[in-house]
Design a protein around this motif. Structure first.
Motif, PDB file in Angstrom:
ATOM      1  N   THR A 283      22.387 -31.983  54.920  1.00 45.93           N
ATOM      2  CA  THR A 283      21.808 -30.651  54.727  1.00 45.93           C
ATOM      3  C   THR A 283      21.418 -30.485  53.268  1.00 45.93           C
ATOM      4  OG1 THR A 283      23.906 -29.600  54.172  1.00 45.93           O
ATOM      5  CG2 THR A 283      23.316 -29.694  56.500  1.00 45.93           C
ATOM      6  N   ILE A 284      20.393 -29.685  53.049  1.00 42.07           N
ATOM      7  CA  ILE A 284      19.976 -29.416  51.666  1.00 42.07           C
ATOM      8  C   ILE A 284      19.702 -27.923  51.487  1.00 42.07           C
ATOM      9  CG2 ILE A 284      19.034 -31.703  51.147  1.00 42.07           C
ATOM     10  CD1 ILE A 284      16.265 -30.691  51.776  1.00 42.07           C
ATOM     11  N   THR A 285      19.707 -27.526  50.218  1.00 42.49           N
ATOM     12  CA  THR A 285      19.314 -26.161  49.873  1.00 42.49           C
ATOM     13  C   THR A 285      17.965 -26.224  49.175  1.00 42.49           C
ATOM     14  OG1 THR A 285      21.622 -25.485  49.606  1.00 42.49           O
ATOM     15  CG2 THR A 285      19.963 -24.098  48.564  1.00 42.49           C
ATOM     16  N   LEU A 286      17.021 -25.474  49.706  1.00 42.80           N
ATOM     17  CA  LEU A 286      15.685 -25.445  49.104  1.00 42.80           C
ATOM     18  C   LEU A 286      15.401 -24.046  48.572  1.00 42.80           C
ATOM     19  CD1 LEU A 286      15.359 -26.982  52.176  1.00 42.80           C
ATOM     20  CD2 LEU A 286      13.289 -27.707  51.012  1.00 42.80           C
ATOM     21  N   CYS A 287      14.646 -23.994  47.508  1.00 42.18           N
ATOM     22  CA  CYS A 287      14.176 -22.708  46.992  1.00 42.18           C
ATOM     23  C   CYS A 287      12.647 -22.726  47.048  1.00 42.18           C
ATOM     24  CB  CYS A 287      14.670 -22.514  45.557  1.00 42.18           C
ATOM     25  SG  CYS A 287      13.891 -21.137  44.706  1.00 42.18           S
ATOM     26  N   VAL A 288      12.081 -21.736  47.684  1.00 45.81           N
ATOM     27  CA  VAL A 288      10.616 -21.595  47.727  1.00 45.81           C
ATOM     28  C   VAL A 288      10.268 -20.288  47.047  1.00 45.81           C
ATOM     29  CG1 VAL A 288       8.591 -21.335  49.184  1.00 45.81           C
ATOM     30  CG2 VAL A 288      10.422 -22.859  49.889  1.00 45.81           C
ATOM     31  N   TYR A 289       9.388 -20.347  46.049  1.00 48.03           N
ATOM     32  CA  TYR A 289       9.059 -19.104  45.352  1.00 48.03           C
ATOM     33  C   TYR A 289       7.552 -18.919  45.231  1.00 48.03           C
ATOM     34  CZ  TYR A 289       8.382 -21.707  40.925  1.00 48.03           C
ATOM     35  OH  TYR A 289       7.941 -22.559  39.955  1.00 48.03           O
ATOM     36  N   ALA A 290       7.168 -17.656  45.163  1.00 46.73           N
ATOM     37  CA  ALA A 290       5.746 -17.290  45.064  1.00 46.73           C
ATOM     38  C   ALA A 290       5.665 -15.787  44.823  1.00 46.73           C
ATOM     39  CB  ALA A 290       5.010 -17.643  46.351  1.00 46.73           C
TER      40      ALA A 290
ATOM     41  N   ASP B   6      18.649 -27.950  45.732  1.00 46.55           N
ATOM     42  CA  ASP B   6      18.388 -29.388  45.603  1.00 46.55           C
ATOM     43  C   ASP B   6      16.892 -29.617  45.408  1.00 46.55           C
ATOM     44  OD1 ASP B   6      21.124 -30.218  46.385  1.00 46.55           O
ATOM     45  OD2 ASP B   6      20.556 -29.342  48.305  1.00 46.55           O
ATOM     46  N   VAL B   7      16.124 -28.719  45.970  1.00 51.26           N
ATOM     47  CA  VAL B   7      14.670 -28.835  45.962  1.00 51.26           C
ATOM     48  C   VAL B   7      14.095 -27.466  45.625  1.00 51.26           C
ATOM     49  CG1 VAL B   7      12.646 -29.411  47.376  1.00 51.26           C
ATOM     50  CG2 VAL B   7      14.826 -30.548  47.823  1.00 51.26           C
ATOM     51  N   MET B   8      13.088 -27.436  44.771  1.00 56.73           N
ATOM     52  CA  MET B   8      12.494 -26.152  44.413  1.00 56.73           C
ATOM     53  C   MET B   8      10.971 -26.302  44.387  1.00 56.73           C
ATOM     54  SD  MET B   8      13.149 -23.928  40.953  1.00 56.73           S
ATOM     55  CE  MET B   8      14.882 -24.128  41.077  1.00 56.73           C
ATOM     56  N   GLY B   9      10.301 -25.461  45.135  1.00 58.97           N
ATOM     57  CA  GLY B   9       8.840 -25.573  45.180  1.00 58.97           C
ATOM     58  C   GLY B   9       8.180 -24.220  45.107  1.00 58.97           C
TER      59      GLY B   9
ATOM     60  N   LYS C  25      11.625 -28.776  41.512  1.00 59.15           N
ATOM     61  CA  LYS C  25      12.535 -29.921  41.668  1.00 59.15           C
ATOM     62  C   LYS C  25      11.957 -30.721  42.817  1.00 59.15           C
ATOM     63  CE  LYS C  25      16.979 -27.893  40.316  1.00 59.15           C
ATOM     64  NZ  LYS C  25      18.399 -27.768  40.718  1.00 59.15           N
ATOM     65  N   ASN C  26      11.619 -31.956  42.530  1.00 55.50           N
ATOM     66  CA  ASN C  26      10.856 -32.740  43.495  1.00 55.50           C
ATOM     67  C   ASN C  26      11.516 -34.106  43.724  1.00 55.50           C
ATOM     68  OD1 ASN C  26       8.861 -33.822  45.090  1.00 55.50           O
ATOM     69  ND2 ASN C  26       7.223 -33.696  43.570  1.00 55.50           N
ATOM     70  N   PRO C  27      12.704 -34.110  44.342  1.00 58.77           N
ATOM     71  CA  PRO C  27      13.430 -35.381  44.481  1.00 58.77           C
ATOM     72  C   PRO C  27      12.697 -36.416  45.320  1.00 58.77           C
ATOM     73  CG  PRO C  27      14.478 -33.668  45.791  1.00 58.77           C
ATOM     74  CD  PRO C  27      13.440 -32.989  44.956  1.00 58.77           C
TER      75      PRO C  27
END
Lengths: 309, 205
Positions: free
Chosen positions: A16-23, A169-172, A194-196
């Motif tokens: 499982t991962i935690t992602l952040c999406v912002y706009a 873990d990931v941010m886009g 964050k682009n692993p």
């Protein structure tokens, strides 16, 4: 509560991962997040009705609505969407002040209150992830001045955004380019990321054509992370072995032999192995003759090197 | 040729982000690096970690180089890491070739780690940093981890020979290499190389 320096544990599969999406508002963050696999949306922002492809929704009016989430509540779902993370933290702040007045000052969190906010939010995230689901933190962004540039930042209160930056873990970020929505995980001069999985910017499709678009992206990211986790474990073990070999070298012939062996080492760590050999040889008073491709005992022993950075 | 440390890139980035700063401020920061108590404390903490040298240790408090560190938080670091590794990469710019140099606190496989000691945790400072971008490039690594220790300096008596530092928090942030990262690093190097050439700083044979 000590400082512990420990042997790394075996690589763990990234499930499982935690992602952040912002706009900025209105770009389609909720719709994007809702195209994840089997989503449940916690609607802190009362804005889910705008999403074209929403799945199951929990309207949240206070933190108490989500504080007691249990595994049976989340059993049918694979993704938990927190929409928005900023409003979720506002709700948690209100809950903290409501239950302990000392944590607030003039309606806002005190320093101690911020500490409680950070701790409780992270604990809650870990708690929901322990049920085996991915978490998508949907965030509004705003523009702030940084020197001569305008930069995009998460629009949420004070220090709490640090917890989102840290836990993701990931941010886009999602933005419009030539009328198309684009999702980019790479950071730029003016935006975070964050682009692993080292993904190129992705044009977001029409969700009626690819309703599980974000599920595919998340799957690709996890597959890449798992591949990298295995590579990291192998590289860590190999470097540790090389560290022992390099430390044991005592003669120019030993170092020559190590350089020869290093040429056969895995390509992704070869340069650093050569750096380790050179550093150790220098420390032990040997110089490398590049023309002869051999080490020699230097006389006199070199002075300690100047700090580089 | 120009010799440039990754630290110089960070100094330049801070300077650019501060509208009030003048060119004189930048020159002063690049050429006269003052060693502060905080920097000495950071160096002492790095030595504490380095002293472990591959062994597993657990510390509640430790004294090193005039500082007593009291750990009032949970922090965990890997034991099996290469310490204090130096590296460099050549970057060609219109202002001459630049030897970009770095020294990492820890290299653990394909992960570079850097330990920071700070009085205030500011996540955005690390997100913006050129350090992790440059280190990932120079050390051919996939991930860069900041292990950030939050600390308060306790006021002692004038006769105290040791400064007591209470480490109250530990934050970890991981960054990853991304497409075009090298281009971002080279662009920053190029911009600073112009400044170096103009002020005659960092020029080596």
């Amino acid at each position: 509560m000590p400082l512990r320096i420990v042997k790394s544990i075996e690589p763990i599969e990234v499930r499982t991962i935690t992602l952040c999406v912002y706009a900025p508002p209105g770009i389609g963050k909720t719709s994007l997040a809702s195209s994840a696999e089997a989503p449940l949306l916690l609607d802190f922002d009362a804005g889910a009705y705008r999403s074209a492809n929403r799945g199951d929704i929990v309207p949240v009016s206070s933190w108490a609505d989500v504080a007691q989430i249990e595994d049976k509540d989340l059993a049918p779902y694979k993704t938990l969407i927190v929409d928005t993370a900023g409003r979720a933290l506002d709700a948690l702040s209100a809950e903290i002040i409501r239950t302990d007045a000392k944590m607030g000052r003039g309606g806002a969190l005190s320093l101690q209150g911020y500490g409680a906010l950070k701790s409780r939010f992270i604990t809650w995230l870990k708690w929901v992830r322990s049920f085996g689901i991915d978490v998508v933190l949907v965030c509004h962004s705003d523009e702030q001045k940084n020197g001569d540039e305008m930069v995009e930042r998460l629009d949420m209160q004070g220090g709490s955004k640090g917890e989102v930056y840290k836990s993701a873990d990931v941010m886009g970020r999602l933005y419009l380019k030539n009328g198309k929505r684009v999702l980019n995980f790479s950071p730029t001069d003016t935006a975070f990321g964050k682009n692993p999985a080292q993904l190129a910017p992705i044009e977001v499709p029409d969700f009626s054509v690819e309703p599980r678009f974000f599920a595919r992206v998340i799957g690709d990211i996890k597959a890449h992370l798992n591949k990298k986790t295995a590579e990291q474990a192998a590289a860590s073990a190999a470097l540790e072995e090389w560290q022992g070999l390099v430390g044991a070298a005592t003669s120019a012939a030993d170092f020559d032999s190590l350089v020869t062996s290093a040429a056969e080492s895995p390509e992704n760590i070869r340069t650093n192995i050569k750096r380790m050999i050179m550093a150790e040889a220098k420390k032990k008073g040997f110089t490398y003759d590049a023309a002869a491709k051999a080490f020699a005992q230097a006389t006199p022993a070199p002075a300690p090197a100047q700090a580089a950075s | 040729m120009i010799r440039m440390a990754v630290t110089d890139l960070e100094t330049f980035r801070y300077w650019k982000a501060n509208e009030e700063s003048t060119m004189d401020d930048l020159i002063a920061r690049l050429t006269h690096r003052e060693v502060t108590v905080q920097m000495r404390a950071g160096g002492a903490l790095a030595k504490v970690i380095e002293d472990a040298a591959g062994a597993q240790v657990e510390l509640d408090s430790v004294v090193r180089d005039g500082f007593e560190f009291v750990f009032d938080c949970d922090a965990e670091l890997p034991a099996e890491a290469v310490r204090e590794l130096r590296a460099e990469r050549m970057v060609t710019t219109p202002y001459g070739d630049v030897r970009l140099v770095a020294r990492c606190d820890m290299l653990n496989g394909l992960t570079v780690r850097d330990q920071k000691l700070t009085e205030r945790w500011d996540a955005e400072k690390y997100l913006d940093s050129l350090q992790w971008r440059a280190y990932l490039d120079i050390f051919d690594a996939d991930a860069f981890v900041y292990d950030v220790f939050e600390a308060t300096y306790e006021k002692g008596k004038p006769e105290d020979t040791v400064t007591r530092i209470k480490v109250t928090g530990f934050n970890r942030m991981t960054f990853y290499r991304y497409p075009d990262m090298r281009k971002d690093v080279e662009s920053a190097v190029c911009e600073l190389a112009e400044v170096f050439q103009r002020i005659g700083h960092g020029i080596v044979a």
